[in-house]
Design a protein around this motif. Sequence first.
Motif, short mmCIF file in Angstrom:
data_model
loop_
_atom_site.label_atom_id
_atom_site.label_comp_id
_atom_site.label_asym_id
_atom_site.label_seq_id
_atom_site.Cartn_x
_atom_site.Cartn_y
_atom_site.Cartn_z
N SER A 1 0.84 -1.20 0.00
CA SER A 1 0.00 0.00 0.00
C SER A 1 0.87 1.25 0.00
N PRO A 2 0.66 2.20 -0.92
CA PRO A 2 1.45 3.43 -0.93
C PRO A 2 1.29 4.23 0.35
N ARG B 1 -15.18 -18.25 -1.01
CA ARG B 1 -16.42 -18.87 -0.55
C ARG B 1 -16.86 -19.93 -1.55
N GLU B 2 -17.33 -21.04 -1.03
CA GLU B 2 -17.78 -22.11 -1.91
C GLU B 2 -19.00 -21.66 -2.71
N ASN B 3 -19.06 -22.15 -3.97
CA ASN B 3 -20.18 -21.87 -4.87
C ASN B 3 -20.37 -20.37 -5.13
N SER B 4 -19.29 -19.63 -5.05
CA SER B 4 -19.38 -18.21 -5.35
C SER B 4 -19.52 -18.00 -6.86
N LYS B 5 -20.55 -17.30 -7.27
CA LYS B 5 -20.80 -17.07 -8.70
C LYS B 5 -19.95 -15.93 -9.25
N THR B 6 -19.38 -15.12 -8.38
CA THR B 6 -18.60 -13.97 -8.83
C THR B 6 -17.11 -14.13 -8.50
N LYS B 7 -16.68 -15.37 -8.33
CA LYS B 7 -15.29 -15.62 -7.94
C LYS B 7 -14.31 -15.02 -8.94
N GLY B 8 -14.56 -15.23 -10.24
CA GLY B 8 -13.65 -14.72 -11.26
C GLY B 8 -13.57 -13.21 -11.27
N LEU B 9 -14.72 -12.56 -11.15
CA LEU B 9 -14.75 -11.09 -11.16
C LEU B 9 -13.95 -10.53 -9.99
N TRP B 10 -14.14 -11.09 -8.81
CA TRP B 10 -13.45 -10.55 -7.63
C TRP B 10 -11.98 -10.94 -7.62
N ALA B 11 -11.64 -12.02 -8.27
CA ALA B 11 -10.21 -12.34 -8.42
C ALA B 11 -9.52 -11.29 -9.28
N VAL B 12 -10.23 -10.84 -10.32
CA VAL B 12 -9.69 -9.77 -11.16
C VAL B 12 -9.58 -8.47 -10.36
N ILE B 13 -10.60 -8.17 -9.55
CA ILE B 13 -10.58 -6.95 -8.74
C ILE B 13 -9.42 -6.98 -7.74
N LEU B 14 -9.24 -8.12 -7.06
CA LEU B 14 -8.13 -8.23 -6.11
C LEU B 14 -6.80 -8.11 -6.83
N SER B 15 -6.69 -8.73 -8.00
CA SER B 15 -5.46 -8.60 -8.79
C SER B 15 -5.22 -7.15 -9.16
N GLY B 16 -6.30 -6.42 -9.46
CA GLY B 16 -6.17 -5.00 -9.78
C GLY B 16 -5.63 -4.20 -8.61
N PHE B 17 -6.12 -4.52 -7.40
CA PHE B 17 -5.60 -3.84 -6.20
C PHE B 17 -4.10 -4.13 -6.02
N ILE B 18 -3.71 -5.38 -6.24
CA ILE B 18 -2.31 -5.76 -6.06
C ILE B 18 -1.43 -5.08 -7.11
N ILE B 19 -1.87 -5.09 -8.36
CA ILE B 19 -1.09 -4.44 -9.42
C ILE B 19 -0.99 -2.94 -9.17
N ALA B 20 -2.11 -2.32 -8.74
CA ALA B 20 -2.09 -0.88 -8.44
C ALA B 20 -1.10 -0.57 -7.33
N GLY B 21 -1.08 -1.42 -6.30
CA GLY B 21 -0.14 -1.21 -5.20
C GLY B 21 1.30 -1.34 -5.65
N MET B 22 1.58 -2.31 -6.52
CA MET B 22 2.95 -2.50 -7.00
C MET B 22 3.40 -1.34 -7.87
N ILE B 23 2.51 -0.86 -8.74
CA ILE B 23 2.84 0.32 -9.56
C ILE B 23 3.12 1.53 -8.67
#
Length: 540
Positions: free
Chosen positions: A162-163, A402-424
């Motif tokens: 985190s900056p 969470r098991e049977n999460s229908k939005t797992k892929g979307l939130w994985a992308v969002i979390l990856s976005g937070f991580i990439i933003a922090g690294m930049i």
Amino acid sequence: MNNSTILAQKYPSTWLKIIVVSLLILGIFFRFSHLGQKIYWFDETFTSLAISGHTLAEVKEEVFNHESVIPITTLDQYQHLNPERGIADTMNYLITSDPQHPPLYYVMARLWVQIFGDSPTEIRSLSALISLLIFPCVYWLCIELFNSPIVAWVALGLIAISPLEIFFAQEARQYGLWMVIILLSSASLLRAMRKETILSWGIYSLTLTLGLYTHLFMILVAIAQGVYILVNPQFRNLKTLRNYLLAGIGAFLFFLPWLIILINNIHTALQLNLLWSESIINNPFERIALFFIRGSRTFFDINLASDNWLIKNISLEGPIVSTIILIVLSFCFILYLLYFWTKNNSKGILFVGILGTIPFLCLLICDLLFGGSLAIHPRYTLPLYLSLQIAVAYICSYHIFRENSKTKGLWAVILSGFIIAGMISSVTFFNAQSWWTEVRGSYFIKMAQTMNENEQPLLISENCNICIGASLTLSRRLDSKAHLLTIPLNEPVTFPLNYSNVFFVDRDSNLLHQLQQDTSYSLTLIDPSIGFWVIKKKST
């Protein structure tokens, strides 16, 4: 089975641990790298003044209260350790010159420089070392809140890069220590509420005491923690409330000596605080925009220009467009946080929401009533930013793991976005010489470079707190050939004839008006953002 129970039954997978450990290694590297590269700015020079054992009154009387030309190196004695002055003198500085800052960090810094030295790198290394404590503290708090190692690991990864945390880890001020104590106090409170033992409540009381001796706004954190006890049905009983009040009273009694000092020197504290608490934003829409911009900077910060400048000059240009996008995304995400808060029955989310909003609302109400700007300064709203980070960690973990999460892929992308933003952001901070939170730090760098290019530069400084701070900041970057002309506040000045290049920082004072009316001198405004002028004697 509630959401917390679902997450508590899961343990971090190997791939998650590898990612987080890698982020931790990067975060530690960025915290300790280039500690001396960035400008040692205005506030930090006053940290060194406290460490030196000299008071602000001494600096004014010995240097700035007489019209005289002195080498710029004369100010060095007020920026370095004086073996003849000890911790008592550092305390005396805080009491007489800066009573709104409790002494814990400054005493630690004084002891630190006695062992390791007092260069910017050596002083800042204390903050960098303290910042490492944030990792076990946030892990413990997440376990207490959600009983979920997954949430704790995700929070570790987000905070590592985190900056916000990295900046305060490299600043010679108390704010990094305050973040650690906010998390430590909150975790110890939840443990005390769970254990209900004398020892656990005693530990909580101790963390409150340490927090109060670090930052006065720790009282707002304590209030938020009390509100949580009152609104949480699970702990709404007389025993828990009584123990909380006893712990708070104990911390208050230990803090009472400094509180008496603060009350006795309240005029000095208010005078200094007015420099920062005056409102710089009058338009409520600008204030709202600032809130969202600075909320997003918790996760993504590439050192864009001043927030106020961005708001007042909105156009369809690169950095402005990115800023507008950040505002919109932050607004949408905070709306979702509020929605998730109302729909989720987790006591952890309730605690995080109260911990973030109560201190922020107290500052906001104070600003609206008295016309201040405390609620938009990151160093005052750290509970809110820490709460946002933990909330993001929990929400992302909830949707991804969470098991049977229908939005797992979307939130994985969002979390990856937070991580990439922090690294930049971390890489940007790594390469920077100043940061936007260091008020006008980049301008001081340019001013010092301009003066050093001249053969015999002379800096003019009046006897006021801002001018003294500017002189101390510049003195660290100026060559030894530079000289300082000190003059009493609002007194007419006579320039030495043997200096052809004279510089001063001023926006609107009697000195500026005097020079503008004196036809024997020509004034050139080099930097209008801070009021950096060069004066030249006209040829006769």
